[in-house]
Design a protein around this motif. Structure first.
Motif, PDB file in Angstrom:
ATOM      1  N   PRO A 105     -38.801  -3.321  60.089  1.00 19.01           N
ATOM      2  CA  PRO A 105     -38.368  -2.215  59.892  1.00 19.01           C
ATOM      3  C   PRO A 105     -37.084  -1.785  59.349  1.00 19.01           C
ATOM      4  CG  PRO A 105     -39.200  -2.449  62.023  1.00 19.01           C
ATOM      5  CD  PRO A 105     -39.367  -3.780  61.193  1.00 19.01           C
ATOM      6  N   PHE A 106     -35.980  -2.478  59.527  1.00 15.48           N
ATOM      7  CA  PHE A 106     -34.765  -2.244  59.083  1.00 15.48           C
ATOM      8  C   PHE A 106     -34.699  -2.446  57.593  1.00 15.48           C
ATOM      9  CE2 PHE A 106     -32.789  -3.058  63.505  1.00 15.48           C
ATOM     10  CZ  PHE A 106     -32.237  -1.668  63.485  1.00 15.48           C
ATOM     11  N   SER A 107     -35.673  -3.608  57.025  1.00 23.68           N
ATOM     12  CA  SER A 107     -35.554  -3.553  55.545  1.00 23.68           C
ATOM     13  C   SER A 107     -36.164  -2.379  54.848  1.00 23.68           C
ATOM     14  CB  SER A 107     -36.298  -4.851  55.082  1.00 23.68           C
ATOM     15  OG  SER A 107     -37.845  -4.654  55.595  1.00 23.68           O
ATOM     16  N   THR A 108     -37.026  -1.455  55.539  1.00 21.26           N
ATOM     17  CA  THR A 108     -37.429  -0.248  54.904  1.00 21.26           C
ATOM     18  C   THR A 108     -36.273   0.830  54.996  1.00 21.26           C
ATOM     19  OG1 THR A 108     -39.530  -0.738  55.427  1.00 21.26           O
ATOM     20  CG2 THR A 108     -39.062   1.536  55.006  1.00 21.26           C
ATOM     21  N   LEU A 109     -35.631   0.683  56.284  1.00 17.73           N
ATOM     22  CA  LEU A 109     -34.579   1.824  56.680  1.00 17.73           C
ATOM     23  C   LEU A 109     -33.322   1.639  55.852  1.00 17.73           C
ATOM     24  CD1 LEU A 109     -33.637   3.903  58.367  1.00 17.73           C
ATOM     25  CD2 LEU A 109     -32.944   2.284  60.110  1.00 17.73           C
ATOM     26  N   ALA A 110     -33.106   0.304  55.359  1.00 16.61           N
ATOM     27  CA  ALA A 110     -31.971  -0.047  54.351  1.00 16.61           C
ATOM     28  C   ALA A 110     -32.202   0.723  53.087  1.00 16.61           C
ATOM     29  CB  ALA A 110     -32.109  -1.441  54.024  1.00 16.61           C
ATOM     30  N   ARG A 158     -25.705  -2.356  51.937  1.00 18.66           N
ATOM     31  CA  ARG A 158     -24.318  -2.971  52.362  1.00 18.66           C
ATOM     32  C   ARG A 158     -23.995  -2.202  53.821  1.00 18.66           C
ATOM     33  NH1 ARG A 158     -18.913  -2.255  48.578  1.00 18.66           N
ATOM     34  NH2 ARG A 158     -18.830  -0.187  49.634  1.00 18.66           N
ATOM     35  N   ASN A 159     -24.303  -0.775  53.474  1.00 20.74           N
ATOM     36  CA  ASN A 159     -23.941  -0.170  54.903  1.00 20.74           C
ATOM     37  C   ASN A 159     -24.801  -0.777  56.086  1.00 20.74           C
ATOM     38  OD1 ASN A 159     -22.234   1.496  53.565  1.00 20.74           O
ATOM     39  ND2 ASN A 159     -23.878   3.214  53.428  1.00 20.74           N
ATOM     40  N   ALA A 188     -28.531  -7.001  59.564  1.00 25.56           N
ATOM     41  CA  ALA A 188     -27.903  -7.651  58.380  1.00 25.56           C
ATOM     42  C   ALA A 188     -28.941  -8.725  57.721  1.00 25.56           C
ATOM     43  CB  ALA A 188     -26.801  -8.645  58.917  1.00 25.56           C
ATOM     44  N   LEU A 189     -29.724  -9.382  58.182  1.00 26.84           N
ATOM     45  CA  LEU A 189     -30.735 -10.460  57.534  1.00 26.84           C
ATOM     46  C   LEU A 189     -31.800  -9.666  56.981  1.00 26.84           C
ATOM     47  CD1 LEU A 189     -30.958 -13.282  60.187  1.00 26.84           C
ATOM     48  CD2 LEU A 189     -29.760 -13.329  57.886  1.00 26.84           C
ATOM     49  N   SER A 190     -32.273  -8.415  57.302  1.00 23.20           N
ATOM     50  CA  SER A 190     -33.144  -7.631  56.660  1.00 23.20           C
ATOM     51  C   SER A 190     -32.818  -7.212  55.320  1.00 23.20           C
ATOM     52  CB  SER A 190     -33.521  -6.413  57.437  1.00 23.20           C
ATOM     53  OG  SER A 190     -32.289  -5.535  57.230  1.00 23.20           O
ATOM     54  N   VAL A 191     -31.510  -7.308  54.778  1.00 18.16           N
ATOM     55  CA  VAL A 191     -30.931  -6.846  53.608  1.00 18.16           C
ATOM     56  C   VAL A 191     -30.315  -8.080  52.768  1.00 18.16           C
ATOM     57  CG1 VAL A 191     -31.067  -4.351  54.025  1.00 18.16           C
ATOM     58  CG2 VAL A 191     -28.821  -5.988  54.450  1.00 18.16           C
ATOM     59  N   SER A 192     -30.086  -9.200  53.451  1.00 14.33           N
ATOM     60  CA  SER A 192     -29.229 -10.230  52.752  1.00 14.33           C
ATOM     61  C   SER A 192     -30.066 -10.854  51.694  1.00 14.33           C
ATOM     62  CB  SER A 192     -28.975 -11.299  53.839  1.00 14.33           C
ATOM     63  OG  SER A 192     -30.241 -11.968  54.169  1.00 14.33           O
ATOM     64  N   ALA A 193     -31.200 -10.944  51.597  1.00 14.08           N
ATOM     65  CA  ALA A 193     -31.822 -11.530  50.244  1.00 14.08           C
ATOM     66  C   ALA A 193     -31.772 -10.536  49.288  1.00 14.08           C
ATOM     67  CB  ALA A 193     -33.301 -11.943  50.618  1.00 14.08           C
ATOM     68  N   ARG A 210     -37.604  -2.766  45.289  1.00 17.66           N
ATOM     69  CA  ARG A 210     -38.315  -3.340  46.520  1.00 17.66           C
ATOM     70  C   ARG A 210     -37.747  -4.240  46.785  1.00 17.66           C
ATOM     71  NH1 ARG A 210     -41.034  -1.091  49.782  1.00 17.66           N
ATOM     72  NH2 ARG A 210     -43.060  -1.782  49.651  1.00 17.66           N
ATOM     73  N   SER A 211     -36.589  -4.835  46.458  1.00 17.38           N
ATOM     74  CA  SER A 211     -36.002  -6.139  46.996  1.00 17.38           C
ATOM     75  C   SER A 211     -35.798  -6.347  48.385  1.00 17.38           C
ATOM     76  CB  SER A 211     -34.499  -6.184  46.234  1.00 17.38           C
ATOM     77  OG  SER A 211     -34.790  -6.184  44.749  1.00 17.38           O
ATOM     78  N   ALA A 212     -35.223  -4.939  49.166  1.00 12.05           N
ATOM     79  CA  ALA A 212     -35.187  -5.091  50.327  1.00 12.05           C
ATOM     80  C   ALA A 212     -36.513  -5.323  51.170  1.00 12.05           C
ATOM     81  CB  ALA A 212     -34.546  -3.917  50.855  1.00 12.05           C
TER      82      ALA A 212
END
Length: 479
Positions: free
Chosen positions: A91-96, A102-103, A142-147, A410-412
């Motif tokens: 869910p957070f990787s989509t919300l990102a 970064r936010n 945080a980890l949902s967007v680190s990659a 679609r990286s996130a």
């Protein structure tokens, strides 16, 4: 050290506009020296969440005595952390994409810091579990967007090197965490264990301005899909863990309900443009097969690492302090293999490297399963190093292919898929060990042979991926 030179060299020629990278630019990464600061910020963040996820393990007996709870019950301190993280990653990787990568990354670190600060006021197990859930929520954000941010930080042709170096941070943190936890428990109050990694969050936040600039997309978030995602993973993984210890059938009922909801979730996702479950990405052979192979590989490695202490201590008679030293060759070998494998994956087919790595890992696992009762410590050490060599040759290239094959916008989603695959595999691997121990099979050859079976599945996934997409991937590879 060619992988470091490749990553940092030719900065001016490789670097492009910062904003364009976060928005899906030409893939040349951040300019120097900003790239170095961004790498440091991501590295401190990665170390933070890895240490926090494992540092509490050695404190569990002390916590159980202090809070007057049973040993089996106190393990929920670890499982609640894993469960919440795997529930929120997708869910957070989509919300990102709506909030900016970064936010969301820095918001997660702030949530983690707040939960960590509250650890000093915990005086009951329910309170501690709430605290761990809060830490896991921040870590998942945080980890949902680190990659995805790693892909924006590094030049496209050096992405494998970057993922390899990030694997070194993860392996180092895993190696440090037990020693750090043991020191804190023996010298200070056990509550310090849950605050130990907080300074890393502060450092990462201070230099976090160097991370790729956030770019927001004005897109509605699918709250129903997010709840379905969390419910499916909670029911299936939680059900497996409950079924390991409870014979009442409640765990199996939760698994069945989770499977039913999973069907609803998948069918609902098929009709969406950017679903929580990235079925559009999973349809691509390079991504779908990489995710499948990642889950199988992480199950195999988790089976080894979780089951081995029981075999060494209860089966071979080693003392607890000796077990930690005996296991050390695994993370130490990964420290050297992971960056080299990441560098090679920018030049050699990741599928070929994955197959070779899994063949080596399968051989090492079989040798560990057949190790004699009177084995010398060196005999254990080289077998573990052989396994680590195999897994190291597999993980970084497989991750590079999963992240690098997704469209930039679609990286996130691809990063969330990678993190979910890792956590899902590790959690299922630990649960399988629990099942084997409950069946009185945990001290023999079964854990190593089952781990070898999952390593074989990862190898088959890599081989089939090369057959389907190998030639096209090699043609697209940067010179």
């Amino acid at each position: 050290m060619p992988f470091f030179l490749n990553m940092f060299g030719r900065a001016n020629r490789d670097a492009g506009p910062v904003g364009a990278q976060d928005a899906g630019g030409d893939g040349d990464g951040l300019p120097m020296p900003r790239r170095l600061w961004a790498i440091a910020a991501i590295s401190f963040g990665s170390a933070l969440f890895v240490i926090d996820g494992t540092v509490a393990n050695v404190a569990l007996p002390t916590i159980a005595r202090d809070l007057n709870v049973a040993d089996g019950v106190v393990t929920n301190v670890v499982t609640i952390y894993q469960l919440v993280m795997v529930m929120v990653l997708l869910p957070f990787s989509t919300l990102a994409d709506r909030l900016g990568h970064r936010n969301l990354y820095q918001l997660g670190q702030c949530v983690f810091l707040a939960a960590s600060a509250m650890s000093f006021f915990v005086d009951s197990l329910p309170g501690l579990l709430i605290l761990r859930a809060g830490q896991a929520l921040g870590a998942g954000m945080a980890l949902s967007v680190s990659a995805a941010m790693l892909r924006s930080i590094y030049p496209e042709r050096s992405l494998g090197s970057g993922l390899g170096i990030n694997s070194v941070i993860v392996a180092s943190s895993n190696a440090i965490a037990p020693t750090l936890g043991g020191f804190l428990v023996s010298q200070l109050d056990w509550r310090w264990v849950f605050f130990a990694a907080a300074p890393l969050a502060v450092i990462s936040l201070i230099i976090g301005h160097s991370l790729p600039d956030p770019v927001k997309e004005h897109r509605r978030f699918d709250w129903i899909g997010g709840l379905l995602s969390a419910a499916v993973l909670a029911l299936i993984i939680g059900g497996v863990q409950v079924a390991t210890h409870d014979r009442s059938g409640f765990g199996f009922g939760a698994i069945a309900l989770g499977a039913l909801l999973a069907v609803v979730w998948v069918r609902r996702s098929l009709g969406q443009e950017r679903p929580i479950l990235p079925v559009d990405l999973l349809k691509r052979p390079a991504l779908g097969l990489s995710a499948m192979a990642a889950v199988a590989g992480f199950i195999g490695s988790a089976l080894l690492i979780v089951a081995l202490p029981f075999k060494l201590e209860q089966g071979l008679g080693y003392a607890p302090d000796e077990v930690g030293l005996l296991i050390a060759p695994f993370p130490l070998t990964l420290l050297f293999v992971a960056p080299a494998a990441g560098w090679l994956s920018d030049r050699v087919s990741p599928s070929v490297m994955g197959c070779v790595g899994m063949v080596i890992a399968i051989g090492g696992l079989i040798l560990i399963g057949l190790i004699p009762a009177n084995a010398h410590p060196f005999a254990i050490a080289w077998r573990l190093s052989l396994c680590a060599l195999g897994f190291g040759l597999f993980f970084a290239p497989n991750s590079r292919l999963l992240i690098g094959s997704a469209p930039k916008e679609r990286s996130a989603a691809a990063g969330g898929l990678l993190s979910t695959s890792r956590l899902l595999g590790q959690t299922l691997g630990a649960s399988i060990v629990g099942v084997l121990l409950a069946m009185n099979l945990g001290l023999g050859v079964a854990p190593a042979f089952v781990a070898a079976g999952f390593a074989l599945l990862a190898m088959i996934g890599s081989a089939y991926r090369f057959r389907v997409t190998g030639s096209n991937l090699m043609r697209k590879r940067p010179a």
